[in-house]
Design a protein around this motif. Sequence first.
Motif, PDB file in Angstrom:
ATOM      1  N   MET A 202       0.804  -1.219   0.000  1.00  0.00           N
ATOM      2  CA  MET A 202       0.000   0.000   0.000  1.00  0.00           C
ATOM      3  C   MET A 202       0.841   1.275   0.000  1.00  0.00           C
ATOM      4  O   MET A 202       0.310   2.377  -0.157  1.00  0.00           O
ATOM      5  CB  MET A 202      -0.940   0.025   1.211  1.00  0.00           C
ATOM      6  CG  MET A 202      -1.970  -1.106   1.229  1.00  0.00           C
ATOM      7  SD  MET A 202      -3.189  -0.969  -0.102  1.00  0.00           S
ATOM      8  CE  MET A 202      -2.547  -2.188  -1.277  1.00  0.00           C
ATOM      9  N   GLY A 203       2.140   1.158   0.192  1.00  0.00           N
ATOM     10  CA  GLY A 203       3.012   2.314   0.124  1.00  0.00           C
ATOM     11  C   GLY A 203       3.018   3.161   1.381  1.00  0.00           C
ATOM     12  O   GLY A 203       2.757   2.675   2.488  1.00  0.00           O
ATOM     13  N   LEU A 204       3.298   4.455   1.203  1.00  0.00           N
ATOM     14  CA  LEU A 204       3.401   5.402   2.310  1.00  0.00           C
ATOM     15  C   LEU A 204       2.069   6.125   2.476  1.00  0.00           C
ATOM     16  O   LEU A 204       1.521   6.661   1.514  1.00  0.00           O
ATOM     17  CB  LEU A 204       4.511   6.419   2.045  1.00  0.00           C
ATOM     18  CG  LEU A 204       5.881   5.839   1.667  1.00  0.00           C
ATOM     19  CD1 LEU A 204       6.884   6.963   1.459  1.00  0.00           C
ATOM     20  CD2 LEU A 204       6.374   4.859   2.713  1.00  0.00           C
ATOM     21  N   THR A 205       1.564   6.127   3.691  1.00  0.00           N
ATOM     22  CA  THR A 205       0.255   6.711   3.943  1.00  0.00           C
ATOM     23  C   THR A 205       0.279   7.646   5.144  1.00  0.00           C
ATOM     24  O   THR A 205       1.187   7.604   5.975  1.00  0.00           O
ATOM     25  CB  THR A 205      -0.808   5.615   4.167  1.00  0.00           C
ATOM     26  OG1 THR A 205      -0.381   4.744   5.233  1.00  0.00           O
ATOM     27  CG2 THR A 205      -1.041   4.792   2.905  1.00  0.00           C
ATOM     28  N   CYS A 206      -0.758   8.476   5.212  1.00  0.00           N
ATOM     29  CA  CYS A 206      -0.948   9.399   6.335  1.00  0.00           C
ATOM     30  C   CYS A 206      -2.425   9.381   6.718  1.00  0.00           C
ATOM     31  O   CYS A 206      -3.235   8.728   6.065  1.00  0.00           O
ATOM     32  CB  CYS A 206      -0.475  10.805   5.975  1.00  0.00           C
ATOM     33  SG  CYS A 206      -1.220  11.461   4.469  1.00  0.00           S
ATOM     34  N   THR A 207      -2.761  10.121   7.761  1.00  0.00           N
ATOM     35  CA  THR A 207      -4.102   9.983   8.333  1.00  0.00           C
ATOM     36  C   THR A 207      -5.202  10.657   7.538  1.00  0.00           C
ATOM     37  O   THR A 207      -6.359  10.249   7.618  1.00  0.00           O
ATOM     38  CB  THR A 207      -4.125  10.531   9.773  1.00  0.00           C
ATOM     39  OG1 THR A 207      -3.622  11.880   9.758  1.00  0.00           O
ATOM     40  CG2 THR A 207      -3.252   9.691  10.686  1.00  0.00           C
ATOM     41  N   ASP A 208      -4.879  11.697   6.765  1.00  0.00           N
ATOM     42  CA  ASP A 208      -5.895  12.426   6.001  1.00  0.00           C
ATOM     43  C   ASP A 208      -5.356  12.765   4.623  1.00  0.00           C
ATOM     44  O   ASP A 208      -4.168  13.066   4.456  1.00  0.00           O
ATOM     45  CB  ASP A 208      -6.293  13.723   6.718  1.00  0.00           C
ATOM     46  CG  ASP A 208      -7.077  13.454   7.987  1.00  0.00           C
ATOM     47  OD1 ASP A 208      -8.269  13.145   7.880  1.00  0.00           O
ATOM     48  OD2 ASP A 208      -6.478  13.538   9.085  1.00  0.00           O
ATOM     49  N   GLN A 209      -6.254  12.791   3.634  1.00  0.00           N
ATOM     50  CA  GLN A 209      -5.797  13.004   2.269  1.00  0.00           C
ATOM     51  C   GLN A 209      -5.279  14.418   2.040  1.00  0.00           C
ATOM     52  O   GLN A 209      -4.396  14.634   1.210  1.00  0.00           O
ATOM     53  CB  GLN A 209      -6.903  12.685   1.260  1.00  0.00           C
ATOM     54  CG  GLN A 209      -6.408  12.593  -0.179  1.00  0.00           C
ATOM     55  CD  GLN A 209      -5.228  11.630  -0.332  1.00  0.00           C
ATOM     56  OE1 GLN A 209      -5.321  10.468   0.059  1.00  0.00           O
ATOM     57  NE2 GLN A 209      -4.104  12.113  -0.859  1.00  0.00           N
ATOM     58  N   VAL A 237      -1.111   0.873   7.764  1.00  0.00           N
ATOM     59  CA  VAL A 237      -1.764   1.553   6.640  1.00  0.00           C
ATOM     60  C   VAL A 237      -2.737   2.580   7.183  1.00  0.00           C
ATOM     61  O   VAL A 237      -3.518   2.283   8.093  1.00  0.00           O
ATOM     62  CB  VAL A 237      -2.529   0.555   5.741  1.00  0.00           C
ATOM     63  CG1 VAL A 237      -3.243   1.294   4.612  1.00  0.00           C
ATOM     64  CG2 VAL A 237      -1.596  -0.504   5.178  1.00  0.00           C
ATOM     65  N   ASP A 238      -2.681   3.798   6.656  1.00  0.00           N
ATOM     66  CA  ASP A 238      -3.667   4.835   6.971  1.00  0.00           C
ATOM     67  C   ASP A 238      -4.342   5.273   5.674  1.00  0.00           C
ATOM     68  O   ASP A 238      -3.895   4.921   4.581  1.00  0.00           O
ATOM     69  CB  ASP A 238      -3.004   6.005   7.696  1.00  0.00           C
ATOM     70  CG  ASP A 238      -3.023   5.829   9.212  1.00  0.00           C
ATOM     71  OD1 ASP A 238      -4.029   5.298   9.730  1.00  0.00           O
ATOM     72  OD2 ASP A 238      -2.046   6.212   9.880  1.00  0.00           O
ATOM     73  N   PRO A 239      -5.435   6.051   5.751  1.00  0.00           N
ATOM     74  CA  PRO A 239      -6.238   6.319   4.549  1.00  0.00           C
ATOM     75  C   PRO A 239      -5.565   7.130   3.457  1.00  0.00           C
ATOM     76  O   PRO A 239      -5.825   6.921   2.274  1.00  0.00           O
ATOM     77  CB  PRO A 239      -7.452   7.088   5.107  1.00  0.00           C
ATOM     78  CG  PRO A 239      -7.524   6.728   6.542  1.00  0.00           C
ATOM     79  CD  PRO A 239      -6.111   6.527   6.968  1.00  0.00           C
ATOM     80  N   GLY A 240      -4.699   8.080   3.822  1.00  0.00           N
ATOM     81  CA  GLY A 240      -4.182   9.017   2.828  1.00  0.00           C
ATOM     82  C   GLY A 240      -2.893   8.550   2.165  1.00  0.00           C
ATOM     83  O   GLY A 240      -1.810   8.658   2.740  1.00  0.00           O
ATOM     84  N   PHE A 241      -2.982   8.037   0.946  1.00  0.00           N
ATOM     85  CA  PHE A 241      -1.789   7.596   0.207  1.00  0.00           C
ATOM     86  C   PHE A 241      -1.061   8.804  -0.375  1.00  0.00           C
ATOM     87  O   PHE A 241      -1.682   9.731  -0.888  1.00  0.00           O
ATOM     88  CB  PHE A 241      -2.202   6.654  -0.930  1.00  0.00           C
ATOM     89  CG  PHE A 241      -1.092   6.327  -1.886  1.00  0.00           C
ATOM     90  CD1 PHE A 241      -0.145   5.368  -1.574  1.00  0.00           C
ATOM     91  CD2 PHE A 241      -0.978   7.004  -3.092  1.00  0.00           C
ATOM     92  CE1 PHE A 241       0.890   5.067  -2.454  1.00  0.00           C
ATOM     93  CE2 PHE A 241       0.048   6.713  -3.987  1.00  0.00           C
ATOM     94  CZ  PHE A 241       0.983   5.741  -3.663  1.00  0.00           C
ATOM     95  N   PHE A 242       0.290   8.764  -0.319  1.00  0.00           N
ATOM     96  CA  PHE A 242       1.033   9.862  -0.952  1.00  0.00           C
ATOM     97  C   PHE A 242       2.242   9.426  -1.767  1.00  0.00           C
ATOM     98  O   PHE A 242       2.732  10.196  -2.594  1.00  0.00           O
ATOM     99  CB  PHE A 242       1.446  10.935   0.068  1.00  0.00           C
ATOM    100  CG  PHE A 242       2.436  10.485   1.111  1.00  0.00           C
ATOM    101  CD1 PHE A 242       3.797  10.613   0.907  1.00  0.00           C
ATOM    102  CD2 PHE A 242       2.001   9.972   2.323  1.00  0.00           C
ATOM    103  CE1 PHE A 242       4.718  10.216   1.880  1.00  0.00           C
ATOM    104  CE2 PHE A 242       2.909   9.573   3.306  1.00  0.00           C
ATOM    105  CZ  PHE A 242       4.269   9.692   3.081  1.00  0.00           C
ATOM    106  N   ALA A 243       2.742   8.201  -1.589  1.00  0.00           N
ATOM    107  CA  ALA A 243       3.890   7.783  -2.386  1.00  0.00           C
ATOM    108  C   ALA A 243       4.113   6.279  -2.253  1.00  0.00           C
ATOM    109  O   ALA A 243       3.729   5.659  -1.258  1.00  0.00           O
ATOM    110  CB  ALA A 243       5.157   8.519  -1.948  1.00  0.00           C
TER     111      ALA A 243
END
Length: 275
Positions: A202-209, A237-243
Motif C-alpha cells: 500500500m506504500g506510504l500513507t498518512c491519516t488524512d488526504q 496503513v492509513d487512509p491518505g496515500f502519498f507515495a
Amino acid sequence: MKILQKMKEDPFVSIAELAEIFSVSQMTIRRDLQYIEKNELGGRENRNSGGRELSGNTASAFPGTVSASLASYLSGTGDSGQSPRQEYTYDYEEVHCVEEKKRINAFAVSLLRPGDVIVLDSGTTAGMMPEMIPDDLPLTVICYSYYIVSKLFDKPNIRLILAGGYYHRNTRIFSSEEGIRFMKQLRAQKVFLCASGIHADMGLTCTDQYIGDLKKAAISMSLEKILITDSTKFGKVDPGFFAAIEDMDRIITDSGISEEWTDLIRAKRIQLDIV
C-alpha cells in the motif's frame, strides 16, 4: 490525576498550555504523559499483578485530541495491530518514540549543508529537527506546519517559506489548493518526509488526504526524497496515500526495524540508515 482532570475539562488542551497551567516545562508534561500511558496501560493489562486501572468510561470522557487518544489506550478500546487513535493529534504523537526520533533527527541534520533549500514535513518526527539545526547554519526551509514555523522563527540564518491556507488544529498544518500550487512553483534539494503508515503493497500513507496532497507536492518539488520514521510505522496503513516506497531515495529509521523490512528496502535499492 490533575493532568487527566484538565484534559477531561478541555479535550483540546495542548502540551504548551498544560506546561503553563502547571508551571513546568513542556518536557516535564511530555514525561508525565508518557508515565500516564505506561502505568495506566500497564495497570489495565496487568491488573492481576497489582497494576492500577482507571474507573469509568475514560474514552467517552475524553473526546477529541491527545486526551482522547490517551483515554482509548487506558480504556482498552485500541487494537494492538494498529494505532488506537480515531483522529490524529500532534500532541499525542509527540510523546511516542521520543528517543528514537531524536536519533533519527540528529542523523538527518548531519545531512544538511550550508545554503541547502529543504522542505520539512508536518509530522512529529520532522517537528524535532528545527531545534537540532545549528543557529549558524544558513538554510531555506519550506514548510506548511505551524509547529515548524514556530521553532524556526527566531533562527537568524533560516529563510522561511510558508505554504498557507486553512489551519488544522489537530495536525497544526496549513492547507489549501493555493498553497499546493505555490509549493509546486518552488524547488528544493531535500525533502524530509514523515509517514504514519508504511506498507509493502500500500506504500506510504498518512491519516488524512489533505496531508497526503501536501506531501505529494513536497515530493514533486524536491531533488532528494528522505523518509524519516520510527520503526513502529512499518506494516501499518492509513487512509491518505502519498507515495510508493520506491519513490524514496533514503529512509532513516531506528534499530527496531525488522530484518524483513531491512531486506525489502535494500532490495529496492533505497539508501537505508539505521540509527
